[in-house]
Design a protein around this motif. Structure first.
Motif, PDB file in Angstrom:
ATOM      1  N   ILE A  74     -45.904 -36.387  -3.869  1.00  0.00           N
ATOM      2  CA  ILE A  74     -46.897 -36.075  -4.900  1.00  0.00           C
ATOM      3  C   ILE A  74     -46.350 -36.409  -6.284  1.00  0.00           C
ATOM      4  O   ILE A  74     -47.020 -37.031  -7.117  1.00  0.00           O
ATOM      5  N   GLY A  75     -45.124 -35.973  -6.560  1.00  0.00           N
ATOM      6  CA  GLY A  75     -44.534 -36.196  -7.877  1.00  0.00           C
ATOM      7  C   GLY A  75     -44.336 -37.661  -8.204  1.00  0.00           C
ATOM      8  O   GLY A  75     -44.647 -38.115  -9.311  1.00  0.00           O
ATOM      9  N   ILE A  76     -43.816 -38.415  -7.253  1.00  0.00           N
ATOM     10  CA  ILE A  76     -43.587 -39.844  -7.474  1.00  0.00           C
ATOM     11  C   ILE A  76     -44.902 -40.562  -7.740  1.00  0.00           C
ATOM     12  O   ILE A  76     -44.994 -41.445  -8.592  1.00  0.00           O
ATOM     13  N   LEU A  77     -45.957 -40.172  -7.024  1.00  0.00           N
ATOM     14  CA  LEU A  77     -47.246 -40.847  -7.163  1.00  0.00           C
ATOM     15  C   LEU A  77     -47.905 -40.538  -8.503  1.00  0.00           C
ATOM     16  O   LEU A  77     -48.486 -41.416  -9.144  1.00  0.00           O
ATOM     17  N   PHE A  82     -49.331 -37.458 -14.945  1.00  0.00           N
ATOM     18  CA  PHE A  82     -49.044 -36.078 -15.304  1.00  0.00           C
ATOM     19  C   PHE A  82     -48.529 -35.986 -16.739  1.00  0.00           C
ATOM     20  O   PHE A  82     -49.014 -35.153 -17.521  1.00  0.00           O
ATOM     21  N   PHE A  83     -47.594 -36.821 -17.110  1.00  0.00           N
ATOM     22  CA  PHE A  83     -47.035 -36.739 -18.460  1.00  0.00           C
ATOM     23  C   PHE A  83     -48.031 -37.234 -19.514  1.00  0.00           C
ATOM     24  O   PHE A  83     -48.034 -36.743 -20.639  1.00  0.00           O
ATOM     25  N   GLU A  84     -48.877 -38.179 -19.138  1.00  0.00           N
ATOM     26  CA  GLU A  84     -49.935 -38.583 -20.057  1.00  0.00           C
ATOM     27  C   GLU A  84     -50.913 -37.430 -20.284  1.00  0.00           C
ATOM     28  O   GLU A  84     -51.508 -37.307 -21.360  1.00  0.00           O
ATOM     29  N   MET A 406     -42.582 -45.855  -4.729  1.00  0.00           N
ATOM     30  CA  MET A 406     -42.788 -46.355  -3.374  1.00  0.00           C
ATOM     31  C   MET A 406     -44.249 -46.778  -3.228  1.00  0.00           C
ATOM     32  O   MET A 406     -45.119 -46.265  -3.930  1.00  0.00           O
ATOM     33  N   PRO A 407     -44.532 -47.724  -2.324  1.00  0.00           N
ATOM     34  CA  PRO A 407     -45.926 -48.153  -2.136  1.00  0.00           C
ATOM     35  C   PRO A 407     -46.806 -46.994  -1.676  1.00  0.00           C
ATOM     36  O   PRO A 407     -46.327 -46.052  -1.020  1.00  0.00           O
ATOM     37  N   ASN A 411     -46.082 -43.745   0.719  1.00  0.00           N
ATOM     38  CA  ASN A 411     -46.170 -42.430   0.104  1.00  0.00           C
ATOM     39  C   ASN A 411     -47.092 -41.518   0.909  1.00  0.00           C
ATOM     40  O   ASN A 411     -46.791 -40.340   1.131  1.00  0.00           O
ATOM     41  N   ILE A 412     -48.221 -42.059   1.341  1.00  0.00           N
ATOM     42  CA  ILE A 412     -49.181 -41.259   2.114  1.00  0.00           C
ATOM     43  C   ILE A 412     -48.558 -40.792   3.428  1.00  0.00           C
ATOM     44  O   ILE A 412     -48.703 -39.634   3.828  1.00  0.00           O
ATOM     45  N   VAL A 413     -47.829 -41.688   4.105  1.00  0.00           N
ATOM     46  CA  VAL A 413     -47.176 -41.324   5.363  1.00  0.00           C
ATOM     47  C   VAL A 413     -46.140 -40.229   5.119  1.00  0.00           C
ATOM     48  O   VAL A 413     -46.070 -39.236   5.855  1.00  0.00           O
ATOM     49  N   LEU A 414     -45.319 -40.398   4.077  1.00  0.00           N
ATOM     50  CA  LEU A 414     -44.290 -39.408   3.758  1.00  0.00           C
ATOM     51  C   LEU A 414     -44.918 -38.043   3.495  1.00  0.00           C
ATOM     52  O   LEU A 414     -44.473 -37.017   4.035  1.00  0.00           O
ATOM     53  N   ARG A 415     -45.967 -38.010   2.658  1.00  0.00           N
ATOM     54  CA  ARG A 415     -46.596 -36.739   2.290  1.00  0.00           C
ATOM     55  C   ARG A 415     -47.268 -36.067   3.482  1.00  0.00           C
ATOM     56  O   ARG A 415     -47.087 -34.872   3.731  1.00  0.00           O
ATOM     57  N   ASN A 416     -48.062 -36.835   4.222  1.00  0.00           N
ATOM     58  CA  ASN A 416     -48.818 -36.240   5.321  1.00  0.00           C
ATOM     59  C   ASN A 416     -47.909 -35.742   6.443  1.00  0.00           C
ATOM     60  O   ASN A 416     -48.136 -34.670   7.014  1.00  0.00           O
TER      61      ASN A 416
END
Length: 533
Positions: A74-77, A82-84, A406-407, A411-416
């Motif tokens: 979540i954070g990497i994506l 978030f900072f904007e 990461m692509p 990212n979706i695979v890692l998170r899920n």
């Protein structure tokens, strides 16, 4: 037969975890009137397995590892968004979400006290209403019992469906109108008139061509890649790309006229090739500084990222798996492929070095004690530490040779997968006490969860729309981020079909996750201290 199955489940924790994940995803695909639990069904299948096999326990760091994977992804994506969101309108949106989330916590504590619900159950109800796995973990750590898992499980279903219903009815009342989705990539060929003959291309890019990217120039019968010092003559033609079609029309009216086919039809000197970005040195670098092959002319005409076409602006950074359209001499196509990597495998590529280092820094940050006067010592914990580090790294994208991003598919695979592992662990371990608690006070706890959720969502939607006048597509993104579950965001984008709900979610979800994590610890410490006293 049942005794044999129960015996296997109770003695094989790895088998049990993957059984919960597999069956959970199967149940999560069941769609009733457009609503499905998705990955959340893993929790309920885990509870059923734990109730069936009371001695089943998934011990060790499996669940916590899954939680870290989810929050890190979540954070990497969302790091950049978030900072904007910490400046401008994002501050107002975060303040609204903060008030709503804290109001929900007050309701949970108040009703929990009235109905004599244990503090562990109450914190779990709050975490479940907000569908926040990080808050659940914080509550488990501070209470040191399975009580939060039970409250979480009871409140979770309405935590998903409740915001969806609220957004549906709010949309029917407000009836917002949105502009149709527009294509973000347009191309045009402009013939230069007499008025701009003898001008440098670099001068025009700060004037008539300021909203466009010039990718190719035609002089006489030949096409070539221009530079800022290229002198334009009457009758020359330029190939331009822009996010808005109107920008091309305005430039053509100033420079000369649109004349399609003059450049694109001639590929003798420059041809077009599309390749996948598959090399790390191509990723995370602004296009203005992107290394290109030496010795012959090349120029990026087009970038396709997943389902979107992007204009290759100077500050755009490529990602693994992007498809780039390159203008190059026809006999240099193989060199272009080698230069960019050109492999579809890049959509799943990322650096395990950066992943490991990022998670280590996140865990270490989560261990740092934060003393709060009158409360005790809190930490960012397994939930907050990795999330904060990932947000920072997602904003930086690259540090020297270290690529942090990461692509999206990876990212979706890692998170899920991470979230599924955590929910399976929580569900199986809490299965037996869950059955007992539901039988005793399940309806009361469900009622509290509904009240918490509705308080949070009503404050965001009603105050945001009628008092703060937040644009509706931003507002549903804020509501999705405050309540947390990605399924709510997916539904919000259907109700408000623009990119703004995604941006609102990215600005709110990380900050409110941290707020919930710290608030759960403070409440838990105060309650435990009061009980001990």
């Amino acid at each position: 037969m049942l005794d044999l199955a129960r015996g296997i489940i109770e003695t094989q924790p790895i088998l049990t975890a993957f059984l919960a994940i597999g069956l959970g995803y199967l149940v999560g695909q069941i769609n009733i009137f457009g609503f499905s639990l998705g990955v959340g069904a893993v929790l309920f299948v885990g509870l059923a397995i734990g109730a069936f096999a009371p001695k089943a326990q998934i011990i060790g760091p499996i669940g916590l590892t899954g939680l870290i994977m989810f929050l890190y992804g979540i954070g990497i994506l969302y790091g950049r968004q978030f900072f904007e969101g910490m400046v401008g309108a994002g501050q107002k949106y975060n303040l609204l979400a903060l008030v709503a989330c804290l109001a929900g916590l007050v309701v949970a504590l108040g009703l929990g006290h009235i109905f004599d619900i244990k503090i562990g159950h109450t914190l779990g109800i709050y975490a479940g209403s907000m569908t926040s796995t990080a808050t659940l973990q914080a509550a488990l750590e501070v209470v040191k019992s399975k009580d939060p898992s039970i409250g979480y499980s009871i409140a979770y279903p309405f935590g998903v469906i409740g915001p969806i219903l609220c957004i549906y009815f709010m949309t029917q009342i407000v009836k917002p109108k949105f502009p149709a989705k527009t294509q973000r990539f347009h191309m045009g060929e402009i013939s230069i008139g007499e008025g701009f003959a003898g001008r440098r291309l670099g001068d025009l890019t700060t004037e008539a061509l300021s909203d466009l990217e010039v990718t190719m120039v035609r002089k006489g019968e030949r096409n070539f890649v221009p530079t800022a010092d290229t002198i334009l003559s009457a009758g020359d033609a330029v190939l331009v790309v822009a996010e808005q079609e109107e920008a091309i029309a305005r430039a053509a009216a100033q420079l000369g006229k649109l004349e399609p086919g003059r450049l694109a039809g001639d590929r003798a000197d420059l041809d077009y090739i599309r390749v996948f970005v598959g090399k790390a040195n191509m990723v995370g670098v602004p296009l203005a500084r992107l290394p290109m092959p030496a010795g012959y002319p090349t120029h990026l005409l087009h970038v396709r990222r997943y389902d979107a076409d992007l204009v290759p602006a100077h500050d755009l950074m490529l990602e693994f798996g992007d498809r780039v359209g390159v203008m190059a001499p026809p006999d240099r196509k193989e060199e272009i492929r080698r230069h960019f990597g050109d492999t579809v495998k890049a959509t799943a590529e990322f650096s395990y070095v950066s992943l490991g280092l990022g998670m280590v820094m996140g865990v270490l940050l989560g261990l740092i004690p934060i003393p709060i006067s009158g409360v005790g010592v809190v930490t960012l914990g397994i939930g907050g530490g990795p999330l904060i580090v990932a947000l920072i790294l997602g904003k930086l994208r690259r540090t020297g040779p270290m690529l942090w991003t990461m692509p999206l598919p990876a990212n979706i695979v890692l998170r899920n997968f991470g979230l599924a592992m955590f929910l399976a662990t929580v569900g199986v371990n809490a299965g037996q006490p869950f059955v007992k608690t539901v039988a005793e006070s399940g309806f009361t706890m469900l009622f509290i969860g509904v009240a918490v959720l509705l308080t949070t969502v009503f404050i965001v939607l009603l105050v945001g729309h009628y008092v703060m006048k937040i644009p509706y597509d931003d507002l549903v993104g804020v509501a999705s981020g405050a309540t947390g579950n990605p399924a709510i965001l997916v539904y919000s984008t259907k109700m408000a079909p623009t990119e703004r709900p995604d941006i609102g979610y990215a600005m709110i979800f990380p900050s409110m996750t941290l707020v919930k994590v710290i608030a759960a610890q403070i409440v838990g410490l105060l309650a435990i201290g009061g009980t001990a006293g």
